[in-house]
Design a protein around this motif. Structure first.
Motif, short mmCIF file in Angstrom:
data_model
loop_
_atom_site.label_atom_id
_atom_site.label_comp_id
_atom_site.label_asym_id
_atom_site.label_seq_id
_atom_site.Cartn_x
_atom_site.Cartn_y
_atom_site.Cartn_z
N LEU A 146 0.73 -1.24 0.08
CA LEU A 146 -0.20 0.14 -0.08
C LEU A 146 0.99 1.42 -0.11
O LEU A 146 1.71 1.43 0.82
CB LEU A 146 -0.92 0.07 1.06
CG LEU A 146 -1.75 1.13 1.48
CD1 LEU A 146 -2.90 1.26 -0.07
CD2 LEU A 146 -2.70 1.18 2.78
N VAL A 155 -3.69 7.02 -4.00
CA VAL A 155 -3.38 5.64 -3.22
C VAL A 155 -3.07 4.52 -4.09
O VAL A 155 -4.11 4.31 -4.97
CB VAL A 155 -4.29 5.55 -1.95
CG1 VAL A 155 -4.14 4.17 -1.14
CG2 VAL A 155 -4.28 6.68 -0.99
N ARG A 157 -2.60 0.48 -4.27
CA ARG A 157 -2.51 -1.23 -3.54
C ARG A 157 -2.17 -2.16 -4.66
O ARG A 157 -2.76 -2.22 -5.78
CB ARG A 157 -3.97 -1.39 -3.08
CG ARG A 157 -3.93 -3.04 -2.27
CD ARG A 157 -3.53 -2.89 -0.92
NE ARG A 157 -2.91 -4.18 -0.22
CZ ARG A 157 -3.83 -4.97 0.27
NH1 ARG A 157 -5.09 -4.65 0.53
NH2 ARG A 157 -3.23 -5.95 0.81
N LEU A 162 -6.42 3.47 -6.36
CA LEU A 162 -7.76 3.57 -5.71
C LEU A 162 -8.51 4.75 -5.85
O LEU A 162 -7.79 5.63 -5.64
CB LEU A 162 -7.46 3.20 -4.40
CG LEU A 162 -6.65 1.72 -4.19
CD1 LEU A 162 -6.60 1.48 -2.51
CD2 LEU A 162 -7.31 0.53 -4.85
N LEU A 172 -7.44 6.67 6.43
CA LEU A 172 -6.42 5.57 5.79
C LEU A 172 -4.93 6.38 5.88
O LEU A 172 -4.07 5.94 6.42
CB LEU A 172 -6.34 5.68 4.28
CG LEU A 172 -5.57 4.45 3.74
CD1 LEU A 172 -5.61 3.12 4.62
CD2 LEU A 172 -5.80 4.42 2.33
N LEU A 211 -13.41 1.52 3.42
CA LEU A 211 -11.81 1.44 3.04
C LEU A 211 -11.55 0.04 3.00
O LEU A 211 -10.89 -0.23 1.94
CB LEU A 211 -11.06 1.93 4.04
CG LEU A 211 -10.73 3.56 4.06
CD1 LEU A 211 -10.03 4.04 5.37
CD2 LEU A 211 -9.93 3.78 2.85
N ARG A 212 -12.00 -0.88 3.60
CA ARG A 212 -11.91 -2.20 3.73
C ARG A 212 -12.22 -2.91 2.43
O ARG A 212 -11.42 -3.52 1.58
CB ARG A 212 -12.46 -3.11 5.05
CG ARG A 212 -11.73 -2.96 5.99
CD ARG A 212 -12.68 -3.66 7.38
NE ARG A 212 -11.93 -4.07 8.37
CZ ARG A 212 -12.53 -4.45 9.65
NH1 ARG A 212 -13.64 -4.29 9.72
NH2 ARG A 212 -11.63 -4.77 10.46
N LYS A 214 -12.60 -1.20 -0.56
CA LYS A 214 -11.62 -0.85 -1.68
C LYS A 214 -10.34 -1.43 -1.55
O LYS A 214 -9.64 -1.57 -2.47
CB LYS A 214 -11.61 0.92 -1.54
CG LYS A 214 -12.88 1.36 -1.86
CD LYS A 214 -12.94 2.86 -1.82
CE LYS A 214 -14.38 3.58 -2.28
NZ LYS A 214 -14.22 5.13 -2.32
N LEU A 215 -9.95 -1.60 -0.44
CA LEU A 215 -8.53 -2.02 -0.30
C LEU A 215 -8.18 -3.50 -0.87
O LEU A 215 -7.20 -3.81 -1.06
CB LEU A 215 -7.85 -1.88 1.16
CG LEU A 215 -7.69 -0.61 1.69
CD1 LEU A 215 -7.12 -0.31 3.00
CD2 LEU A 215 -6.57 -0.03 0.76
N ARG A 216 -9.34 -4.16 -0.68
CA ARG A 216 -9.38 -5.66 -1.04
C ARG A 216 -8.63 -6.63 -0.09
O ARG A 216 -8.02 -6.10 0.69
CB ARG A 216 -9.00 -5.62 -2.50
CG ARG A 216 -9.79 -4.85 -3.59
CD ARG A 216 -9.37 -5.16 -5.13
NE ARG A 216 -8.14 -5.24 -5.29
CZ ARG A 216 -7.45 -3.85 -5.55
NH1 ARG A 216 -8.19 -2.78 -5.24
NH2 ARG A 216 -6.09 -3.88 -5.72
N GLU A 219 -6.60 -8.50 3.69
CA GLU A 219 -6.96 -7.54 4.60
C GLU A 219 -6.08 -6.69 5.31
O GLU A 219 -5.04 -7.42 5.75
CB GLU A 219 -8.05 -8.16 5.73
CG GLU A 219 -8.89 -7.04 6.21
CD GLU A 219 -10.01 -7.56 7.04
OE1 GLU A 219 -11.06 -6.81 7.27
OE2 GLU A 219 -9.78 -8.72 7.92
#
Length: 234
Positions: A146, A155, A157, A162, A172, A211-212, A214-216, A219
């Protein structure tokens, strides 16, 4: 004072300003103006009230009236500068002699604005000081795969860009600046929202949930039961 709009009014959305002014009407008016152009504002009527914020969550800029019920803010700023405190400070005061201005700068002020003043000028000066505060921040924050480019507000990942809302970015950024540390919900609320936010609401949880998603996987943001969140792979 006029409530004109400054140029570049959206430049500093989300920056936190601490406003210290004992005149209730003026404090309310200035806080409303700063919020109207995107700032978050912590407002206090004395030095003690401001100190709780400044030694806790911190902020991007402080606007200090000089003569407050518990002393001259110039003494407080001078003491904090000796401790290594670097947050930009603007004195907003009726004390307008050359000696007063010189004393302000000698004791740690970054800017000095005399009452009465135009709201647009105050806002521009606060914008400039908030931009100056960026100098001390790392341009890039990263943990595992990240990467956050703070200057570009981007941002990624695993190399994938993102799309985050302003509040998602702020939360974040706060977690990413404290990797592997447990961070309380109240702490996130204080840093990423202003004093008008309801501390009993679930806004932090709602933003983290988005956020979780979108971050995929895998975890990165983990719940710390009964406390808050921690950013890390496990």
């Amino acid at each position: 004072m006029t409530a004109e709009q400054p140029r570049g009014m959206a430049m500093e959305q989300g920056k936190l300003v601490t406003l210290v002014e004992d005149d209730d009407d003026l404090r309310i008016a200035v806080a409303a103006q700063l919020r109207s152009v995107g700032f978050r504002v912590h407002a206090a009527g004395d030095i003690a009230g401001a100190d709780n914020v400044l030694r806790g969550t911190g902020c991007d800029c402080v606007v200090f009236d000089r003569m407050l019920p518990d002393g001259d803010a110039i003494s407080y700023v001078h003491l904090r500068r000796q401790e290594g405190w670097r947050t930009p400070v603007l004195f907003l005061t009726a004390r307008d002699t050359p000696a007063d201005r010189v004393a302000g700068f000698e004791h740690g002020a970054d800017d000095y604005l005399v009452k009465p003043f135009a709201m647009a000028e105050l806002t521009e000066r606060v914008l400039n000081l908030c931009q100056r505060s960026e100098v001390d921040r790392p341009p890039v924050l990263a943990h595992t795969d990240l990467v956050m480019d703070c200057a570009r507000r981007e941002v990624r990942r695993a190399g994938v860009l993102l799309t985050l809302s302003h509040k998602e970015f702020a939360v974040l950024e706060y977690l990413l600046s404290r990797p592997e540390q447990a961070v309380g919900r109240a702490e996130v609320m204080e840093h990423c929202w202003d004093e008008l936010a309801d501390p009993s609401s679930n806004v932090v949880d709602a933003v983290v949930k988005r956020l979780r998603r979108k971050l995929r996987e895998p975890e990165l943001i983990h719940a710390v039961r009964g406390f808050g969140y921690r950013l890390g792979l496990s």
